[in-house]
Scaffold this active site. Structure first.
Site, PDB file in Angstrom:
ATOM      1  N   ASP A 188       0.837  -1.213   0.000  1.00 61.65           N
ATOM      2  CA  ASP A 188       0.000   0.000   0.000  1.00 61.65           C
ATOM      3  C   ASP A 188       0.865   1.254   0.000  1.00 61.65           C
ATOM      4  O   ASP A 188       2.089   1.182   0.074  1.00 61.65           O
ATOM      5  CB  ASP A 188      -0.946   0.000   1.216  1.00 61.65           C
ATOM      6  CG  ASP A 188      -0.195   0.019   2.537  1.00 61.65           C
ATOM      7  OD1 ASP A 188       0.833  -0.658   2.639  1.00 61.65           O
ATOM      8  OD2 ASP A 188      -0.644   0.711   3.467  1.00 61.65           O
ATOM      9  N   HIS A 513       1.458  -8.778  -3.840  1.00 66.83           N
ATOM     10  CA  HIS A 513       0.447  -7.759  -3.537  1.00 66.83           C
ATOM     11  C   HIS A 513       1.195  -6.449  -3.319  1.00 66.83           C
ATOM     12  O   HIS A 513       1.588  -6.098  -2.215  1.00 66.83           O
ATOM     13  CB  HIS A 513      -0.316  -8.160  -2.265  1.00 66.83           C
ATOM     14  CG  HIS A 513      -1.464  -7.253  -1.949  1.00 66.83           C
ATOM     15  ND1 HIS A 513      -2.728  -7.417  -2.480  1.00 66.83           N
ATOM     16  CD2 HIS A 513      -1.528  -6.152  -1.157  1.00 66.83           C
ATOM     17  CE1 HIS A 513      -3.522  -6.472  -2.002  1.00 66.83           C
ATOM     18  NE2 HIS A 513      -2.818  -5.690  -1.193  1.00 66.83           N
ATOM     19  N   ASP A 559       0.804 -17.257  -4.957  1.00 67.11           N
ATOM     20  CA  ASP A 559       1.525 -16.232  -5.714  1.00 67.11           C
ATOM     21  C   ASP A 559       0.485 -15.516  -6.585  1.00 67.11           C
ATOM     22  O   ASP A 559       0.403 -15.717  -7.793  1.00 67.11           O
ATOM     23  CB  ASP A 559       2.616 -16.866  -6.583  1.00 67.11           C
ATOM     24  CG  ASP A 559       3.433 -15.783  -7.305  1.00 67.11           C
ATOM     25  OD1 ASP A 559       4.165 -16.140  -8.243  1.00 67.11           O
ATOM     26  OD2 ASP A 559       3.318 -14.586  -6.920  1.00 67.11           O
ATOM     27  N   GLU A 568       1.894 -10.247   0.227  1.00 65.57           N
ATOM     28  CA  GLU A 568       2.259  -8.836   0.212  1.00 65.57           C
ATOM     29  C   GLU A 568       3.756  -8.695   0.473  1.00 65.57           C
ATOM     30  O   GLU A 568       4.449  -9.681   0.813  1.00 65.57           O
ATOM     31  CB  GLU A 568       1.440  -8.064   1.258  1.00 65.57           C
ATOM     32  CG  GLU A 568       1.640  -6.553   1.156  1.00 65.57           C
ATOM     33  CD  GLU A 568       0.500  -5.747   1.736  1.00 65.57           C
ATOM     34  OE1 GLU A 568      -0.381  -6.308   2.421  1.00 65.57           O
ATOM     35  OE2 GLU A 568       0.493  -4.526   1.504  1.00 65.57           O
TER      36      GLU A 568
HETATM   37  O1  G3I Z   1       1.900 -13.703  16.085  1.00 65.06           O
HETATM   38  C1  G3I Z   1       0.678 -14.466  16.036  1.00 65.06           C
HETATM   39  C2  G3I Z   1       0.989 -15.947  16.158  1.00 65.06           C
HETATM   40  O2  G3I Z   1       1.528 -16.224  17.444  1.00 65.06           O
HETATM   41  C3  G3I Z   1      -0.287 -16.752  15.951  1.00 65.06           C
HETATM   42  O3  G3I Z   1       0.010 -18.140  15.971  1.00 65.06           O
HETATM   43  C4  G3I Z   1      -0.875 -16.368  14.582  1.00 65.06           C
HETATM   44  C5  G3I Z   1      -2.112 -17.121  14.257  1.00 65.06           C
HETATM   45  O4  G3I Z   1      -3.148 -16.683  15.089  1.00 65.06           O
HETATM   46  O5  G3I Z   1      -1.174 -14.950  14.551  1.00 65.06           O
HETATM   47  C6  G3I Z   1       0.002 -14.174  14.704  1.00 65.06           C
HETATM   48  O6  G3I Z   1      -0.361 -12.805  14.685  1.00 65.06           O
HETATM   49  C7  G3I Z   1      -0.604 -12.283  13.380  1.00 65.06           C
HETATM   50  C8  G3I Z   1       0.342 -11.121  13.177  1.00 65.06           C
HETATM   51  O7  G3I Z   1       0.056 -10.459  11.934  1.00 65.06           O
HETATM   52  C9  G3I Z   1       1.804 -11.556  13.123  1.00 65.06           C
HETATM   53  O8  G3I Z   1       2.580 -10.356  13.022  1.00 65.06           O
HETATM   54  C10 G3I Z   1      -2.049 -11.829  13.327  1.00 65.06           C
HETATM   55  O9  G3I Z   1      -2.884 -12.990  13.290  1.00 65.06           O
HETATM   56  C11 G3I Z   1      -2.297 -11.022  12.042  1.00 65.06           C
HETATM   57  O10 G3I Z   1      -3.569 -10.434  12.068  1.00 65.06           O
HETATM   58  C12 G3I Z   1      -1.257  -9.898  11.921  1.00 65.06           C
HETATM   59  O11 G3I Z   1      -1.431  -9.318  10.659  1.00 65.06           O
HETATM   60  C13 G3I Z   1      -0.864  -8.014  10.475  1.00 65.06           C
HETATM   61  C14 G3I Z   1      -1.705  -7.408   9.348  1.00 65.06           C
HETATM   62  O12 G3I Z   1      -1.179  -6.135   8.974  1.00 65.06           O
HETATM   63  C15 G3I Z   1      -3.158  -7.249   9.742  1.00 65.06           C
HETATM   64  O13 G3I Z   1      -3.228  -6.409  10.828  1.00 65.06           O
HETATM   65  C16 G3I Z   1       0.599  -8.138  10.041  1.00 65.06           C
HETATM   66  O14 G3I Z   1       1.426  -8.479  11.145  1.00 65.06           O
HETATM   67  C17 G3I Z   1       1.082  -6.805   9.490  1.00 65.06           C
HETATM   68  O15 G3I Z   1       2.361  -6.999   8.881  1.00 65.06           O
HETATM   69  C18 G3I Z   1       0.129  -6.267   8.431  1.00 65.06           C
HETATM   70  O16 G3I Z   1       0.592  -4.988   8.127  1.00 65.06           O
HETATM   71  C19 G3I Z   1       0.051  -4.418   6.932  1.00 65.06           C
HETATM   72  C20 G3I Z   1      -0.316  -2.987   7.290  1.00 65.06           C
HETATM   73  O17 G3I Z   1      -1.369  -2.988   8.221  1.00 65.06           O
HETATM   74  C21 G3I Z   1      -0.669  -2.200   6.048  1.00 65.06           C
HETATM   75  N1  G3I Z   1       0.420  -2.256   5.068  1.00 65.06           N
HETATM   76  C22 G3I Z   1       0.673  -3.649   4.657  1.00 65.06           C
HETATM   77  C23 G3I Z   1       1.142  -4.439   5.851  1.00 65.06           C
HETATM   78  C24 G3I Z   1       1.525  -5.852   5.459  1.00 65.06           C
HETATM   79  O18 G3I Z   1       0.433  -6.642   5.115  1.00 65.06           O
HETATM   80  O1  9MR Z   2      -3.711  -3.506  -0.073  1.00 64.49           O
HETATM   81  C1  9MR Z   2      -4.036  -3.601   1.324  1.00 64.49           C
HETATM   82  C2  9MR Z   2      -2.862  -4.226   2.076  1.00 64.49           C
HETATM   83  O2  9MR Z   2      -1.765  -3.328   2.060  1.00 64.49           O
HETATM   84  C3  9MR Z   2      -3.264  -4.542   3.515  1.00 64.49           C
HETATM   85  O3  9MR Z   2      -2.235  -5.270   4.146  1.00 64.49           O
HETATM   86  C4  9MR Z   2      -4.559  -5.360   3.525  1.00 64.49           C
HETATM   87  C5  9MR Z   2      -5.036  -5.666   4.945  1.00 64.49           C
HETATM   88  O4  9MR Z   2      -5.234  -4.483   5.607  1.00 64.49           O
HETATM   89  O5  9MR Z   2      -5.611  -4.674   2.844  1.00 64.49           O
HETATM   90  C6  9MR Z   2      -5.291  -4.464   1.462  1.00 64.49           C
HETATM   91  O6  9MR Z   2      -6.356  -3.716   0.867  1.00 64.49           O
HETATM   92  C7  9MR Z   2      -7.508  -4.496   0.591  1.00 64.49           C
HETATM   93  C8  9MR Z   2      -8.582  -4.141   1.602  1.00 64.49           C
HETATM   94  O7  9MR Z   2      -8.154  -4.519   2.883  1.00 64.49           O
HETATM   95  C9  9MR Z   2      -9.888  -4.834   1.231  1.00 64.49           C
HETATM   96  N1  9MR Z   2     -10.279  -4.497  -0.147  1.00 64.49           N
HETATM   97  C10 9MR Z   2      -9.257  -4.856  -1.120  1.00 64.49           C
HETATM   98  C11 9MR Z   2      -7.960  -4.135  -0.806  1.00 64.49           C
HETATM   99  C12 9MR Z   2      -6.865  -4.466  -1.810  1.00 64.49           C
HETATM  100  O8  9MR Z   2      -6.564  -5.829  -1.724  1.00 64.49           O
END
Ligand code: G3I
Ligand code: 9MR
Length: 594
Positions: A188, A513, A559, A568
């Site tokens: 993003d 992504h 992929d 992503e």
């Molecule tokens: O650490 C636990 C693990 O112990 C457990 O076994 C597992 C299954 O339940 O969950 C793990 O936690 C996960 C965590 O990521 C690990 O860092 C959470 O379920 C999961 O919801 C969380 O997802 C985060 C995601 O945003 C949704 O909030 C990711 O860490 C984080 O990297 C990702 O960040 C996004 C930004 O918000 C927006 N930009 C993109 C970025 C990458 O996707």
């Molecule tokens: O592109 C977004 C990505 O960076 C985030 O990690 C993800 C979870 O927050 O969301 C992606 O955006 C999606 C949104 O959450 C739902 N509609 C589709 C968007 C693009 O995939």
């Protein structure tokens, strides 16, 4: 098949024919980028049943000559996928060149090409660092630095709006601030302080560990002409942005974001308004730690960056003071949206336990200022010594621990000794798994719990970084070998057979992504690590991404561009990748496990 000696041309033809069927196959899984001559070398062979006898294996060089022969292990069971595998150890093959592994009795079973060469991970490290240049907001990406991925600037971010959640008397809602620069977080186009802070922490720790190596790594970025290592110049682009996120009272805005995620368009096509949203304790403390650490690391370059050392130190102090006055301002996006407008639906990086952030920030501030006022959270840490945890964006305790292990206190040397013992005790079970049960000869990937959103980094690469850190502390080559094994996993010796880094390997990630890749005429940018298998499949729930039925946790990967939960790319994942690949290259690649 009898060992019939076939005319060379026919053998070569057979091999090439087989290769065409399997050069993207996963019948033999191995590090698809390569090995250093002296390092341990293994591959994983798919077999059909528990009763499969150890495979006869031979290795061909580029000319089709057999240069190595051997036998794989007894059949093993992958504890996660419950599939049968054998491991072949070809460490004794040390000659440099390009090779393929073949399974004797199944001509069609053949691996992708791999290299045995010096410094096999230098280009990977360079590309993983250059990925951050591509992530730069607010500037044109131009040749010769773009290396094929030039694009016009997006998101000038010079007129960012203060969101109502961040409004103050001095900066009421709608105030415009200049918050240009910095790196897009991931796939993003938003910029998040918490994740930036973690990324900077790992970045600057890595630089301190392998300074001589990274000083020589030329990245071909616009600042390459400066008398500063490119790795530090690249980080400065993000550090300067982070400084713009601090309010006059010392507090730091949680993120800079559009209200909803942008479409998959080029940055220069984006028109949505951008906001800085509420100041939070976690963001402010991550900022404080980052700036205090940066003040030390950039001290030798004050001629190039006049005033930065003082500005960063002062910003860190003011941020910490704000956090002491506001110790529990947590980011809760749903609650914020109930009270403020416009609603914000982008990433949260939410964190309701800031004990670790106070500890990391206090550690970095103490090391920079020697001011005893920052010792209080450290004293608290010493009372919880047996809670050793890997560092991730939401739990940065280990970043503080690593600093104390690198800089033992003269008046309390036992703290660093205790932390080192905790790290070693924490890593040992993973080493045991690699040695005794892993079908990928890896200290990662042997448990269902190893697989989650971002696990390629937070699980695999970071575990390899911790192994390198343990080697740095102990000189014990077991840690070096197991760090290498983590990289082997990322680069292809894994359950899906993917090389999880864009632009590398015979089965690379092609559809991340990643808005920058998707919207660029040249497509996928190289050097990005994808999140990896994630059985939680959050993108299936919210966006209808379809995964194959009942695949195992370690194969729950697509992929596929819409799959943000498994495919992503992000700045905090890429930093752990180059910390591992660069660390191994810097140490010269480990000799085989004695
Ligand atoms: O650490 C636990 C693990 O112990 C457990 O076994 C597992 C299954 O339940 O969950 C793990 O936690 C996960 C965590 O990521 C690990 O860092 C959470 O379920 C999961 O919801 C969380 O997802 C985060 C995601 O945003 C949704 O909030 C990711 O860490 C984080 O990297 C990702 O960040 C996004 C930004 O918000 C927006 N930009 C993109 C970025 C990458 O996707
Ligand atoms: O592109 C977004 C990505 O960076 C985030 O990690 C993800 C979870 O927050 O969301 C992606 O955006 C999606 C949104 O959450 C739902 N509609 C589709 C968007 C693009 O995939």
């Amino acid at each position: 098949m009898k060992n019939v000696v076939l005319p060379f041309t026919l053998v070569a033809c057979l091999v090439l024919t087989a290769c065409s069927r399997y050069n993207n196959g996963t019948a033999i899984r191995l590090n698809q980028v390569g090995f250093a001559p002296e390092q341990e070398k293994t591959a994983t062979i798919d077999v059909v049943s528990a009763k499969s006898k150890p495979c006869d294996v031979y290795i061909l060089n580029a000319a089709g000559d057999t240069v190595w022969q051997g036998t794989a292990s007894e059949t093993m069971l992958n504890p996660v996928s419950r599939k049968y595998r054998q491991v072949v150890d070809f460490t004794s093959l040390k000659e440099r060149g390009t090779f393929r592994i073949c399974e004797h009795h199944r001509q069609e079973v053949i691996s992708s090409r791999f290299q045995i060469t010096d410094n096999p991970y230098r280009e990977l490290t360079r590309k993983a660092l250059r990925a951050f240049y591509y992530q730069r907001a607010s500037m044109d990406i131009l040749e010769p630095w773009a290396e094929g991925y030039a694009r016009p600037a997006g998101h000038p971010d010079n007129r960012v709006l203060v969101h109502s959640s961040a409004a103050t008397e001095e900066r009421p809602e709608g105030t415009e601030i200049d918050s240009r620069g910095g790196w897009y977080d991931a796939g993003d186009y938003n910029k998040y302080i918490v994740n930036s802070g973690y990324t900077m922490g790992v970045w600057l720790l890595t630089y301190q560990l392998y300074e001589q190596y990274f000083d020589t790594l030329h990245l071909n970025i616009p600042e390459s002409t400066l008398q500063v290592p490119d790795m530090l110049s690249e980080a400065m682009y993000n550090l300067r942005w982070m400084l713009t996120m601090q309010d006059a009272d010392g507090g730091v805005y949680h993120k800079l974001t559009e209200p909803d995620f942008e479409g998959f368009i080029r940055p220069d096509q984006c028109q949505k308004p951008r906001y800085v949203v509420m100041k939070t304790t976690a963001a402010t403390l991550d900022f404080a730690a980052t700036m205090a650490l940066a003040a030390r690391v950039y001290a030798p370059y004050k001629e190039t960056y006049p005033g930065f050392l003082e500005a960063a130190t002062d910003a860190a102090k003011r941020a910490y003071a704000w956090a002491e006055q506001h110790p529990a301002i947590y980011y809760d996006q749903n609650a914020m949206n109930e009270e403020f407008a416009p609603a914000i639906t982008t990433g949260a990086y939410d964190d309701t336990d800031v004990t670790d952030e106070f500890y990391w920030a206090a550690t970095e501030l103490y090391l920079t200022t020697c001011d005893e006022r920052y010792k209080k959270p450290v004293k608290l840490r010493k009372k919880q010594i047996d809670t050793y945890r890997p560092a991730v964006w939401g739990d940065v305790q280990e970043l503080g621990d690593m600093e104390w292990m690198l800089h033992p206190e003269e008046d309390d040397p036992h703290f660093a000794i205790d932390l080192k013992a905790d790290l070693i005790m924490y890593l040992q079970p993973f080493i045991d798994e690699a040695t005794h049960i892993s079908v990928h000869r890896s200290p990662y990937g042997n448990r269902e719990s190893d697989f989650f959103w971002g696990c390629n980094s937070e699980g695999c690469c970071w575990r390899g970084d911790e192994m390198l850190f343990a080697y740095h502390l102990t000189g014990d080559k077991r840690y070096l070998v197991n760090a290498q094994r983590c990289l082997n996993y990322i680069l292809g010796q894994n359950a899906t057979g993917y090389c999880y880094v864009t632009g590398f390997g015979s089965k690379p990630v092609k559809h991340p992504h990643h808005r920058l890749s998707f919207s660029h005429p040249k497509g996928t940018h190289p050097g990005f690590l994808c999140g990896g298998p994630n059985p939680m499949r959050q993108d299936a729930e919210t966006d209808g991404v379809i995964y194959p039925d009942d695949v195992a946790a370690d194969e729950s990967y697509l992929d596929y561009q819409p799959s943000y939960a498994s495919n992503e790319v992000t700045i905090n994942w890429n930093v752990t990748l180059f910390a591992l690949s660069g660390g191994l290259d810097a140490i010269g690649n480990p000799p085989a496990n004695k």
